[in-house]
Each structure stands twice: as C-alpha cells, then as structure tokens.
Scaffold this active site. Structure first.
Site, PDB file in Angstrom:
ATOM      1  N   HIS A  16       0.836  -1.194   0.000  1.00 12.98           N
ATOM      2  CA  HIS A  16       0.000   0.000   0.000  1.00 12.98           C
ATOM      3  C   HIS A  16       0.876   1.252   0.000  1.00 12.98           C
ATOM      4  O   HIS A  16       1.615   1.510   0.944  1.00 12.98           O
ATOM      5  CB  HIS A  16      -0.879  -0.019   1.253  1.00 12.98           C
ATOM      6  CG  HIS A  16      -1.851   1.102   1.345  1.00 12.98           C
ATOM      7  ND1 HIS A  16      -1.894   1.970   2.417  1.00 12.98           N
ATOM      8  CD2 HIS A  16      -2.832   1.506   0.504  1.00 12.98           C
ATOM      9  CE1 HIS A  16      -2.866   2.840   2.241  1.00 12.98           C
ATOM     10  NE2 HIS A  16      -3.448   2.580   1.081  1.00 12.98           N
ATOM     11  N   GLU A  44       0.567  -0.846  -4.804  1.00 10.49           N
ATOM     12  CA  GLU A  44      -0.632  -0.011  -4.894  1.00 10.49           C
ATOM     13  C   GLU A  44      -0.214   1.439  -4.771  1.00 10.49           C
ATOM     14  O   GLU A  44       0.612   1.791  -3.932  1.00 10.49           O
ATOM     15  CB  GLU A  44      -1.604  -0.377  -3.774  1.00 10.49           C
ATOM     16  CG  GLU A  44      -2.950   0.338  -3.855  1.00 10.49           C
ATOM     17  CD  GLU A  44      -2.971   1.734  -3.246  1.00 10.49           C
ATOM     18  OE1 GLU A  44      -3.903   2.508  -3.550  1.00 10.49           O
ATOM     19  OE2 GLU A  44      -2.054   2.059  -2.457  1.00 10.49           O
ATOM     20  N   ASP A  46      -1.652   5.775  -5.901  1.00 10.26           N
ATOM     21  CA  ASP A  46      -2.660   6.688  -6.429  1.00 10.26           C
ATOM     22  C   ASP A  46      -1.941   7.704  -7.295  1.00 10.26           C
ATOM     23  O   ASP A  46      -0.742   7.955  -7.120  1.00 10.26           O
ATOM     24  CB  ASP A  46      -3.371   7.422  -5.296  1.00 10.26           C
ATOM     25  CG  ASP A  46      -3.813   6.475  -4.189  1.00 10.26           C
ATOM     26  OD1 ASP A  46      -4.907   5.924  -4.288  1.00 10.26           O
ATOM     27  OD2 ASP A  46      -3.041   6.294  -3.222  1.00 10.26           O
ATOM     28  N   HIS A  59      -1.300  10.135  -2.904  1.00  9.01           N
ATOM     29  CA  HIS A  59      -2.691   9.874  -2.509  1.00  9.01           C
ATOM     30  C   HIS A  59      -3.502  11.156  -2.449  1.00  9.01           C
ATOM     31  O   HIS A  59      -4.616  11.220  -2.962  1.00  9.01           O
ATOM     32  CB  HIS A  59      -2.721   9.170  -1.156  1.00  9.01           C
ATOM     33  CG  HIS A  59      -4.109   8.933  -0.645  1.00  9.01           C
ATOM     34  ND1 HIS A  59      -4.789   9.863   0.136  1.00  9.01           N
ATOM     35  CD2 HIS A  59      -4.964   7.896  -0.819  1.00  9.01           C
ATOM     36  CE1 HIS A  59      -5.987   9.392   0.418  1.00  9.01           C
ATOM     37  NE2 HIS A  59      -6.125   8.209  -0.144  1.00  9.01           N
TER      38      HIS A  59
END
Length: 254
Positions: A16, A44, A46, A59
């Site tokens: 993450h 993972e 963003d 993020h």
C-alpha cells in the site's frame, strides 16, 4: 470474465503506497524499491496529474500532509513538483519514472481525479504498459472512461459495481445469466468490513471466484486479520506493513 475459475490464484501481498519503511515517505521510489527488494511484485498507488499533465504518485490532491505545502498537485508544473522535499524523506515521484526504475513490478493504480484520466491513458499507450497495471477508481464515470479508452486493461470494480456484487445484482454473475462484465474487470478491491458489517465472507469470496474475480482486501496491518482473510481464500492483501504481510503469507503457504 464469466468463466468459472478452477483454481484460486496464489495470494499476493500488495504494498500500500509502497509500504511504510523507516526514514521513507509513502509513495516514493525508495519505498517501492524496498517493497520490491523484500519480494513484493504488486504495488498499490494513487495518481494525480500536474498542471502540465504529468502523473505523480500521491494519494492526496494537495501537498499539505506530505510536504507541508498548501499547493495542490494540479496547480504546479512537473519540474517544480520534482523539487518538492517530502516531510518523511524523499521526493514526489513521477509514475513514468517508477515504471522505468522497477521493470519487474506490477502496479495497481487508483486514478483519483477526472483531470488525471487523459494523462493516465496517454501514459499507458506511450509506455505500452497495459500488461503491468490494474486501474482502479471509486468513481464509476472514471472507470467507464478508462475502460473505453483502454480496452482490455485490467481494472477493479468501482464502488457501485462492488455494492451490486455484494447484493448479487452485478451484471455478469453466472448464477443470473446476465450480460458479461466489462472487458478487463478482474478484481473486487474491498475493505474487510463496512460500518462494522463484514464484507469479506466465505460466501463473498466463493461467489467472486465463481464469477472469475479476484478478491483484494485493504488496508490490513495486523497478523490475525491477515491470516483469517487468507484462510477465507482471498487473493490479495493490501498492507502498509509489507514485512509482516510476507511473513504471514509465508506461514500460510507453509
């Protein structure tokens, strides 16, 4: 995507935002490289696009939490964002640079805002990166645009699709003989529970696998929950604690 899966995929630990490592900021090359060195192959992250349309791994839409700056990412050109020092160390990385630096890694990318859709499409085309990514978004409109422009690229289900699946009403469920799922949809990415109501149950995982969908659960940072989810047959655990996740997974496999 309607065909029944004969074998559950070997479960993955998904880092993450690259994971949390001492002296490193989330979503930095250093963090992703540390996760890759530990043995993780799915990251993972963003993305948000700069003022000149360059995607950065981050993020938040603004730089306040990670850099102590009030500016949003979309307000600044890429060359200025390249020089931003993050509070926990490192700098904001361009997505293209991450893909180049870690060629063996695959990326689960949450496209956070509408202005990032075009840059994401261009990057996938320009880098021929379709086989290395899965695209995600909470927003159904964003997913529709990405799927239309990038046919066959893997995507997770959005919030509405996931809710319909949980209710047994998602198109493509083999038990209902509905129309096929959109091409490329391969994963349900969900929290373990929502408002104290369990989401990931044995039935949920079994139905997902019958439908041809992987189940990835976020964001899990304790060993007992990781173990219980692996026992249910989930295909991926998204975690900040990469080393713990790998340890639990190794114990599960052994």
């Amino acid at each position: 995507m309607n065909s029944q899966r004969e074998v559950i995929a070997d479960p993955e630990i998904i880092a993450h935002r690259g994971g949390l490592w001492p002296g490193m900021s989330e979503n930095t090359l250093e963090a992703f490289a540390a996760a890759a060195a530990a043995g993780v192959r799915w990251m993972e992250t963003d993305v948000h696009a700069s003022a000149d349309g360059i995607l950065f791994a981050a993020h938040d839409a603004d730089l306040n939490r990670i850099a102590g700056m009030s500016s949003s990412i979309r307000e600044l050109p890429a060359d200025e964002l390249d020089e931003v020092d993050l509070l926990a160390g490192g700098r904001l990385p361009r997505l293209e640079a991450l893909l180049a630096a870690l060629p063996e890694v695959q990326w689960n990318i949450d496209v956070k805002a509408a202005h990032s859709i075009g840059p994401m499409i261009r990057l996938v085309h320009n880098l021929h990166a379709a086989d290395r990514i899965r695209l995600a978004s909470f927003d159904s409109g964003t997913l529709r645009r990405l799927r239309t422009a990038l046919p066959g690229v893997r995507t997770s289900t959005g919030t509405t699709e996931t809710a319909l699946f949980a209710l047994g009403r998602l198109p493509g469920l083999p038990d209902h003989g509905a129309a096929a799922l959109p091409p490329g949809v391969d994963a349900l990415q969900v929290p373990a529970s929502f408002k104290k109501i369990p989401v990931v149950t044995a039935d949920f995982v079994a139905r997902a696998h019958r439908t041809g969908l992987l189940v990835h659960v976020w964001t899990i940072n304790d060993a007992p929950t990781m173990q219980s989810l692996l026992d249910l047959g989930v295909d991926g655990i998204v975690t900040d604690d990469v080393e713990l996740g790998l340890e639990v997974l190794a114990h599960h496999r052994g």
